[in-house]
Enzyme design. Structure first.
Site, short mmCIF file in Angstrom:
data_model
loop_
_atom_site.label_atom_id
_atom_site.label_comp_id
_atom_site.label_asym_id
_atom_site.label_seq_id
_atom_site.Cartn_x
_atom_site.Cartn_y
_atom_site.Cartn_z
N ASP A 80 9.86 4.55 -19.33
CA ASP A 80 8.98 4.64 -20.50
C ASP A 80 8.44 3.25 -20.88
O ASP A 80 7.49 3.16 -21.66
CB ASP A 80 9.76 5.21 -21.70
CG ASP A 80 9.32 6.61 -22.07
OD1 ASP A 80 8.23 7.03 -21.64
OD2 ASP A 80 10.05 7.28 -22.82
N GLN A 111 13.82 11.54 -24.30
CA GLN A 111 12.67 12.09 -25.03
C GLN A 111 12.79 11.78 -26.53
O GLN A 111 13.81 12.06 -27.15
CB GLN A 111 12.60 13.61 -24.81
CG GLN A 111 11.40 14.29 -25.43
CD GLN A 111 10.08 13.89 -24.78
OE1 GLN A 111 9.96 13.84 -23.57
NE2 GLN A 111 9.10 13.59 -25.60
N LYS A 140 7.44 17.57 -17.40
CA LYS A 140 7.85 16.38 -16.65
C LYS A 140 8.70 16.78 -15.46
O LYS A 140 8.49 16.29 -14.34
CB LYS A 140 8.64 15.43 -17.57
CG LYS A 140 7.74 14.65 -18.51
CD LYS A 140 8.52 13.92 -19.60
CE LYS A 140 7.54 13.29 -20.58
NZ LYS A 140 8.16 12.84 -21.83
#
Ligand code: NDP
Length: 299
Positions: free
Chosen positions: A120, A97, A53
């Protein structure tokens, strides 16, 4: 019939290139979109995701920040970091995460993220906005699937309107938002799950079948209507027969068999997987434009 292969890797590369163009344009206008990724602990798969990422964020010209915290980090410390990132004007997207260590309440952390920076798309505000048709930040994997499906429909001279779609799986991060997106694209949507009766027959009604079950190669040829488009979200590692071997990645779809029935299919790897980070970057671009009152570009 042998299905056309939907090349997610190539589509994701094109999407990143279009994002990079928009980022360059914004830089000329004094705005650099910033993404902060927070990793707690040393889960090997998460470490790989976070590294990828950060690399791809820099490659499109965005500002990338990584926070790596010890596995013993407490809830209060993580919430304090999220609060600092919420307040940081150089950061437009925040991704914590998952999975998080057991001492941390993941839901509380997600709800602490500013919904405008929730790239997200897991915050309840964004889930509610998606469900009610308002501008939202949408979970990356299902949004990537929608992009692949719309691209395929467009190439055939049409769209998803009126098509029969079956989403296999009802998780908050894939199945439910996938169904909402398909509904938003005017498909007729069925959500199937572990209690669905006669699953193959339900799936056989689909012009568009999205498999997100987390069960290796469960979707066999008898689940698929001839000519259907099949999107395989699953990432499952089959054990290697050799001691110490790495094993092999397979999807939720029995690719070899379904390929002979479907009209188009995503492979694993190289299908949905590469789309997820590309869409994360698209969401960061969206968040940065909205935060600064600019129009969100189409990428
Ligand atoms: P979850 O485990 O959260 O959800 C799985 C869903 O599948 C549940 O709704 C479950 O039903 C349903 N299910 C499980 N077994 C069966 C069965 N035998 N018959 C019918 N339905 C069943 O998984 P996720 O949604 O998080 O992920 C799904 C897959 O996608 C995984 O392989 C994951 O690794 C992959 N993934 C890939 C990503 C990518 O970037 N490509 C990103 C995210 C996930 P019920 O609700 O009734 O239990």
């Amino acid at each position: 019939m042998t299905a056309e292969i939907i090349d997610g890797k190539a589509f994701a590369a094109g999407l990143r290139a279009r994002i990079a163009e928009q980022v360059a344009r914004l830089a000329g206008d004094g705005l650099v979109p910033g993404l902060a990724v927070v990793l707690v602990g040393e889960d090997p798969a998460s470490q790989v995701y976070v590294r990828n990422k950060a690399r791809q964020t820099r490659e499109v010209g965005m500002h990338s920040v990584e926070h790596r915290l010890d596995a013993a980090t407490g809830q209060a410390e993580l919430l304090a970091l999220v609060a600092a990132l919420n307040a940081d004007p150089a950061i437009h997207g925040i991704l914590v995460q998952l999975p998080l260590p057991p001492q941390i309440d993941a839901a509380a952390v997600i709800e602490a993220i500013d919904p405008g920076k929730d790239v997200d798309g897991f915050h309840v505000i964004n889930a509610g906005r998606l469900a009610t048709g308002q501008p939202a930040l949408v979970p990356c994997t299902p949004l990537g699937c929608l992009m692949l499906l719309q691209d395929r429909a467009k190439a055939q001279g049409g769209d998803l309107s009126g098509r029969r779609a079956v989403v296999l799986g009802r998780s908050n991060i894939v199945g439910k938002p996938m169904a909402q997106l398909l509904l938003g694209a005017n498909a007729t949507v069925t959500i199937a799950h572990s209690r669905t009766q006669d699953l193959p027959a339900v799936c056989r009604e689909a012009d568009v079948l999205v498999a997100a079950v987390g069960r290796a190669q469960m979707v066999t040829a008898d689940y698929v209507k001839p000519g259907a488009t099949v999107i395989d979200v699953g990432i499952n590692r089959l054990e290697s027969s050799e001691p110490g071997g790495k094993g092999r990645l397979v999807g939720d779809v029995d690719f070899a068999a379904v390929r002979e029935v479907a009209g188009a299919i995503t492979p694993v790897p190289g299908g949905v997987g590469p789309m997820t980070i590309a869409v994360l970057l698209a969401n960061t671009l969206t968040a940065a434009c909205r935060a600064s009152g600019r129009a969100v570009p189409t990428v």
